[in-house]
Design an enzyme around this catalytic site. Structure first.
Site, mmCIF file in Angstrom:
data_model
loop_
_atom_site.group_PDB
_atom_site.id
_atom_site.type_symbol
_atom_site.label_atom_id
_atom_site.label_comp_id
_atom_site.label_asym_id
_atom_site.label_seq_id
_atom_site.Cartn_x
_atom_site.Cartn_y
_atom_site.Cartn_z
ATOM 1 C CB SER A 1 -0.899 -0.031 0.975
ATOM 2 O OG SER A 1 -2.063 0.716 1.131
ATOM 3 C CG ASP B 1 -6.888 -2.885 -3.561
ATOM 4 O OD1 ASP B 1 -6.074 -3.340 -3.330
ATOM 5 O OD2 ASP B 1 -7.329 -1.728 -3.248
ATOM 6 C CG HIS C 1 -6.123 -2.212 -0.112
ATOM 7 N ND1 HIS C 1 -5.092 -1.984 -1.061
ATOM 8 C CD2 HIS C 1 -5.544 -1.514 0.992
ATOM 9 C CE1 HIS C 1 -4.056 -1.311 -0.700
ATOM 10 N NE2 HIS C 1 -4.314 -0.894 0.512
#
Ligand SMILES: *[C@@H]1O[C@H](CO)[C@@H](O)[C@H](O)[C@H]1NC(C)=O
Ligand SMILES: *[C@@H]1O[C@H](CO)[C@@H](O)[C@H](O)[C@H]1NC(C)=O
Ligand SMILES: *[C@@H]1O[C@H](CO)[C@@H](O)[C@H](O)[C@H]1NC(C)=O
Ligand SMILES: *[C@@H]1O[C@H](CO)[C@@H](O)[C@H](O)[C@H]1NC(C)=O
Length: 285
Positions: free
Chosen positions: A95, A211, A266
């Site tokens: 990330s 995601d 995610h």
């Protein structure tokens, strides 16, 4: 007994000249090194003898400090790690951590990275409520540029890579991080940024359509919105076509690996052992 085994393993590794390079892990926004432990343990289990460094700086709220500040601070630590491993290191960022990691790759010529893996990182920027609301639940994506594209807004990491497709002139004027890191805006560092990227042996960009936080998800692979929110994929982007930071050169020399993995939200990329097994481990040397 285990100690003896470990010693024998190390001797064997040295004598046949084979050992995995150390790995540095960089965590995401609003979390810390703890969130990267699954990856760490799996690497240690599957590639015994690998030294894994799990960056524990800028955790939680301090992950919101400006991107350049994080890049320069963490970069010094990584340079120290690199100095004690002349064979080179591997770098994995998750990330926001993948954007911090790329900043380090581009900025520190004394960090020698063999494989750099970007695990669902907003490499081309971010324009979505999902990501915004992780940190600022009250803000609205259409108007938050007014805050982010200002001197004050640039004090937060998210402002440093907020890329509003409807307000590009303001992005180019105010954003102090991403336009420079991507050589979208030229600076006296531009050539060095590209030269440092080209030292990579492998660049692995991982992302996927489920995601639900990185928006558009293709930003994890340098794809992004055009002026009307149509996603233009990596190979049709200016950054690639003009080889601004070396992506095209890396691709043409077989060093760029673009992976689209469905079925991963995610918050699961760094928690999912099969992601580690199938998409991280094969690229670590
Ligand atoms: C890097 O290593 C040097 C020498 O060992 C040490 O003095 C310095 O504090 C280290 N810097 C960081 C950022 O760890
Ligand atoms: C790496 O380079 C930076 C400057 O870019 C310098 O400040 C740092 O001390 C260097 N670290 C090592 C370990 O050489
Ligand atoms: C949106 O962008 C695409 C690709 O550049 C273009 O083909 C299309 O005509 C645009 N649509 C509008 C409504 O501007
Ligand atoms: C774990 O990753 C695999 C891909 O390697 C994916 O198919 C699966 O849906 C993921 N599971 C979760 C819970 O994220």
């Amino acid at each position: 007994m285990n100690l003896v085994k470990a010693l024998l393993f190390n001797l064997l590794s040295l004598s046949i000249g084979f050992a995995y390079k150390p790995v540095v892990l960089m965590h995401g926004i609003m979390t810390g090194s703890g969130s990267m432990e699954i990856i760490k343990h799996r690497i240690e289990e599957k590639h015994p003898g690998t030294v894994v460094y799990n960056v524990n700086r800028f955790e939680s709220w301090s992950s919101l400090e400006s991107m350049w500040h994080q890049v320069l601070e963490i970069g010094l630590d990584v340079a120290n790690i690199s100095a004690s491993h002349p064979e080179g290191i591997n770098l994995i960022g998750y990330s926001q951590g993948g954007l911090v990691a790329r900043g380090i790759v581009e900025t520190f010529s004394n960090v020698s990275v063999s494989t750099f893996i970007s695990l669902s990182s907003p490499q081309a920027g971010q324009y979505g409520a999902g990501f915004l609301h992780l940190v600022f639940p009250g803000l609205v994506k259409e108007t938050v540029y007014e805050l982010f594209y200002s001197k004050v807004g640039q004090h937060t990491s998210v402002g440093n890579y907020w890329n509003d497709p409807y307000h590009q002139p303001l992005y180019e004027t105010y954003c102090m991080f991403l336009p420079y890191l991507n050589n979208h805006k030229q600076s006296k560092k531009s050539e060095e940024f590209k030269a440092n990227m080209l030292r990579l042996k492998r660049l692995v960009l991982i992302g996927g359509p489920d995601d639900d936080v990185i928006t558009p998800w293709q930003s994890s692979q340098f794809g992004y919105y055009n002026a009307n929110e149509t996603v233009i994929e990596l190979r049709n982007q200016e950054i690639y076509k003009d080889d601004k930071i070396g992506l095209k050169s890396l691709d043409e020399s077989g060093r760029l690996h673009v992976l689209s993995v469905p079925g991963v939200n995610h918050f699961n990329w760094h928690m999912n052992v099969s992601v580690v097994d199938d998409y991280l481990l094969p690229y670590l040397d």
